[in-house]
Design a protein around this motif. Sequence first.
Motif, PDB file in Angstrom:
ATOM      1  N   ILE A 103      16.757 -16.934 -30.672  1.00 55.14           N
ATOM      2  CA  ILE A 103      17.611 -18.021 -29.596  1.00 55.14           C
ATOM      3  C   ILE A 103      17.426 -19.466 -29.991  1.00 55.14           C
ATOM      4  CG2 ILE A 103      18.479 -18.306 -27.510  1.00 55.14           C
ATOM      5  CD1 ILE A 103      17.150 -15.574 -26.539  1.00 55.14           C
ATOM      6  N   LEU A 104      18.445 -20.197 -30.486  1.00 63.37           N
ATOM      7  CA  LEU A 104      18.394 -21.500 -30.714  1.00 63.37           C
ATOM      8  C   LEU A 104      19.119 -22.249 -29.625  1.00 63.37           C
ATOM      9  CD1 LEU A 104      18.979 -21.318 -34.427  1.00 63.37           C
ATOM     10  CD2 LEU A 104      17.056 -21.452 -33.328  1.00 63.37           C
ATOM     11  N   VAL A 105      18.637 -23.243 -29.109  1.00 63.75           N
ATOM     12  CA  VAL A 105      18.988 -23.967 -27.971  1.00 63.75           C
ATOM     13  C   VAL A 105      19.250 -25.728 -28.222  1.00 63.75           C
ATOM     14  CG1 VAL A 105      19.180 -24.475 -25.607  1.00 63.75           C
ATOM     15  CG2 VAL A 105      18.408 -22.258 -26.205  1.00 63.75           C
TER      16      VAL A 105
ATOM     17  N   ALA B 285      21.104 -20.098 -21.511  1.00 67.18           N
ATOM     18  CA  ALA B 285      20.136 -19.445 -22.205  1.00 67.18           C
ATOM     19  C   ALA B 285      19.534 -18.206 -21.416  1.00 67.18           C
ATOM     20  CB  ALA B 285      19.067 -20.645 -22.515  1.00 67.18           C
ATOM     21  N   GLU B 286      19.306 -18.760 -19.959  1.00 68.72           N
ATOM     22  CA  GLU B 286      18.647 -17.776 -19.231  1.00 68.72           C
ATOM     23  C   GLU B 286      19.416 -16.354 -19.298  1.00 68.72           C
ATOM     24  OE1 GLU B 286      18.491 -19.279 -15.195  1.00 68.72           O
ATOM     25  OE2 GLU B 286      17.191 -21.103 -15.942  1.00 68.72           O
ATOM     26  N   TRP B 287      20.490 -16.307 -19.303  1.00 65.88           N
ATOM     27  CA  TRP B 287      21.483 -15.147 -19.274  1.00 65.88           C
ATOM     28  C   TRP B 287      21.391 -14.357 -20.396  1.00 65.88           C
ATOM     29  CZ3 TRP B 287      25.155 -12.779 -22.199  1.00 65.88           C
ATOM     30  CH2 TRP B 287      25.817 -11.752 -21.736  1.00 65.88           C
ATOM     31  N   LEU B 288      21.140 -15.112 -21.636  1.00 68.79           N
ATOM     32  CA  LEU B 288      20.899 -14.548 -22.791  1.00 68.79           C
ATOM     33  C   LEU B 288      19.431 -13.750 -22.848  1.00 68.79           C
ATOM     34  CD1 LEU B 288      22.332 -17.252 -25.485  1.00 68.79           C
ATOM     35  CD2 LEU B 288      23.375 -15.250 -24.878  1.00 68.79           C
ATOM     36  N   VAL B 289      18.635 -14.369 -22.463  1.00 69.25           N
ATOM     37  CA  VAL B 289      17.275 -14.069 -22.663  1.00 69.25           C
ATOM     38  C   VAL B 289      17.193 -12.923 -21.416  1.00 69.25           C
ATOM     39  CG1 VAL B 289      14.893 -14.516 -21.797  1.00 69.25           C
ATOM     40  CG2 VAL B 289      16.141 -16.265 -23.011  1.00 69.25           C
ATOM     41  N   SER B 290      17.771 -12.795 -20.426  1.00 67.91           N
ATOM     42  CA  SER B 290      17.644 -11.849 -19.493  1.00 67.91           C
ATOM     43  C   SER B 290      18.359 -10.580 -19.977  1.00 67.91           C
ATOM     44  CB  SER B 290      18.266 -12.114 -18.162  1.00 67.91           C
ATOM     45  OG  SER B 290      19.511 -12.439 -18.207  1.00 67.91           O
ATOM     46  N   ASN B 291      19.414 -10.599 -20.920  1.00 62.87           N
ATOM     47  CA  ASN B 291      20.106  -9.659 -21.673  1.00 62.87           C
ATOM     48  C   ASN B 291      19.657  -9.060 -22.719  1.00 62.87           C
ATOM     49  OD1 ASN B 291      22.674  -8.818 -19.659  1.00 62.87           O
ATOM     50  ND2 ASN B 291      22.227 -11.038 -19.528  1.00 62.87           N
ATOM     51  N   LEU B 292      18.408  -9.518 -23.071  1.00 66.13           N
ATOM     52  CA  LEU B 292      17.921  -9.042 -24.467  1.00 66.13           C
ATOM     53  C   LEU B 292      17.501  -7.612 -24.173  1.00 66.13           C
ATOM     54  CD1 LEU B 292      15.526 -11.903 -25.418  1.00 66.13           C
ATOM     55  CD2 LEU B 292      17.479 -11.073 -26.627  1.00 66.13           C
TER      56      LEU B 292
ATOM     57  N   GLN C  74      12.495 -14.658 -30.083  1.00 68.61           N
ATOM     58  CA  GLN C  74      11.932 -16.168 -30.142  1.00 68.61           C
ATOM     59  C   GLN C  74      12.926 -17.287 -29.703  1.00 68.61           C
ATOM     60  OE1 GLN C  74       9.736 -18.294 -29.643  1.00 68.61           O
ATOM     61  NE2 GLN C  74       8.348 -17.460 -31.033  1.00 68.61           N
ATOM     62  N   LEU C  75      12.529 -18.150 -28.939  1.00 70.13           N
ATOM     63  CA  LEU C  75      13.211 -19.107 -28.382  1.00 70.13           C
ATOM     64  C   LEU C  75      12.776 -20.687 -28.919  1.00 70.13           C
ATOM     65  CD1 LEU C  75      15.602 -20.137 -26.258  1.00 70.13           C
ATOM     66  CD2 LEU C  75      13.823 -20.460 -24.502  1.00 70.13           C
ATOM     67  N   TYR C  76      13.818 -21.159 -29.626  1.00 66.46           N
ATOM     68  CA  TYR C  76      13.402 -22.361 -30.241  1.00 66.46           C
ATOM     69  C   TYR C  76      14.432 -23.591 -29.796  1.00 66.46           C
ATOM     70  CZ  TYR C  76      10.056 -21.531 -34.053  1.00 66.46           C
ATOM     71  OH  TYR C  76       9.037 -21.322 -34.867  1.00 66.46           O
ATOM     72  N   THR C  77      14.006 -24.589 -29.406  1.00 65.92           N
ATOM     73  CA  THR C  77      14.915 -25.852 -29.137  1.00 65.92           C
ATOM     74  C   THR C  77      15.077 -26.836 -30.385  1.00 65.92           C
ATOM     75  OG1 THR C  77      13.097 -27.255 -28.339  1.00 65.92           O
ATOM     76  CG2 THR C  77      14.344 -25.778 -26.660  1.00 65.92           C
ATOM     77  N   PHE C  78      16.140 -27.439 -30.548  1.00 64.30           N
ATOM     78  CA  PHE C  78      16.240 -28.150 -31.458  1.00 64.30           C
ATOM     79  C   PHE C  78      17.216 -29.660 -31.303  1.00 64.30           C
ATOM     80  CE2 PHE C  78      20.060 -25.566 -31.620  1.00 64.30           C
ATOM     81  CZ  PHE C  78      21.139 -26.557 -32.176  1.00 64.30           C
ATOM     82  N   ASN C  79      16.731 -30.820 -31.931  1.00 59.97           N
ATOM     83  CA  ASN C  79      17.761 -31.814 -31.853  1.00 59.97           C
ATOM     84  C   ASN C  79      17.433 -32.308 -33.238  1.00 59.97           C
ATOM     85  OD1 ASN C  79      14.764 -32.862 -31.542  1.00 59.97           O
ATOM     86  ND2 ASN C  79      15.348 -33.474 -29.455  1.00 59.97           N
ATOM     87  N   THR C  80      16.571 -33.361 -33.557  1.00 59.70           N
ATOM     88  CA  THR C  80      16.425 -33.725 -34.914  1.00 59.70           C
ATOM     89  C   THR C  80      15.309 -32.742 -35.541  1.00 59.70           C
ATOM     90  OG1 THR C  80      14.820 -35.483 -34.119  1.00 59.70           O
ATOM     91  CG2 THR C  80      17.071 -36.169 -34.504  1.00 59.70           C
ATOM     92  N   ARG C  81      14.551 -31.941 -34.910  1.00 54.51           N
ATOM     93  CA  ARG C  81      13.798 -31.063 -35.380  1.00 54.51           C
ATOM     94  C   ARG C  81      13.668 -29.831 -34.634  1.00 54.51           C
ATOM     95  NH1 ARG C  81       8.603 -30.765 -32.701  1.00 54.51           N
ATOM     96  NH2 ARG C  81       8.409 -32.408 -31.010  1.00 54.51           N
TER      97      ARG C  81
END
Length: 203
Positions: free
Chosen positions: A8-10, A48-55, A62-69
């Motif tokens: 999951i990429l947020v 994101a919470e909905w996605l995680v709860s429905n896995l 794995q949950l990653y956040t991203f902006n410039t990295r």
Amino acid sequence: MGGKRVLILVDTSASMLDETIVNAVRRRNMDTASKRSAPKWQRALKTAEWLVSNLPASAGFQLYTFNTRASAAVSGSEGTWLQASSSNNLDSAINALRQAVPGAGTSLYQALSVAGKLSPRPDNILLVTDGLPTQGRDKPAGTTVSADGRLKHFQAAVRVLPSGIPVNTVLLPMEGDAYAAAAYWKLAQQTHGSFLTPARDWP
């Protein structure tokens, strides 16, 4: 939502603060609490919470956040798979995401590069974002980027994605990004994933 290993990429770039450029810039200069409470960002969190709860309970995630990295939301979990069957893992990921503060630009290249760094690789990607990236792998020389430039950054990012992984995109609204919907729709077709622009009352 299926898969044995779901990435999951947020997007946590500054544009996630508001649907308009002017208000996103205004909110960018507010305090941390105001940024975290921004309606658009709260909507991203709920998504994101909905996605995680429905896995699937049998999946690794794995949950990653991203902006410039890009970085794992749960500190110290980089490069590993967490088990969705563990409520502690799910809670840790969501609680860590709630502590994120949107800011900076957007590098989809950094986000999709994560798929190639995980071992074994993901077999499903869920992407929450609001438009095309504002930069590629490296920091840009200038402070602005054209619509065509953003599309080129997107295309370069897609090329780094390992083959055979479906990309399912939830695209939140952002003004002035005319190519975004078509680009992510095409990505869904190419990877056998899906593309969603949700209603305002979802999830």
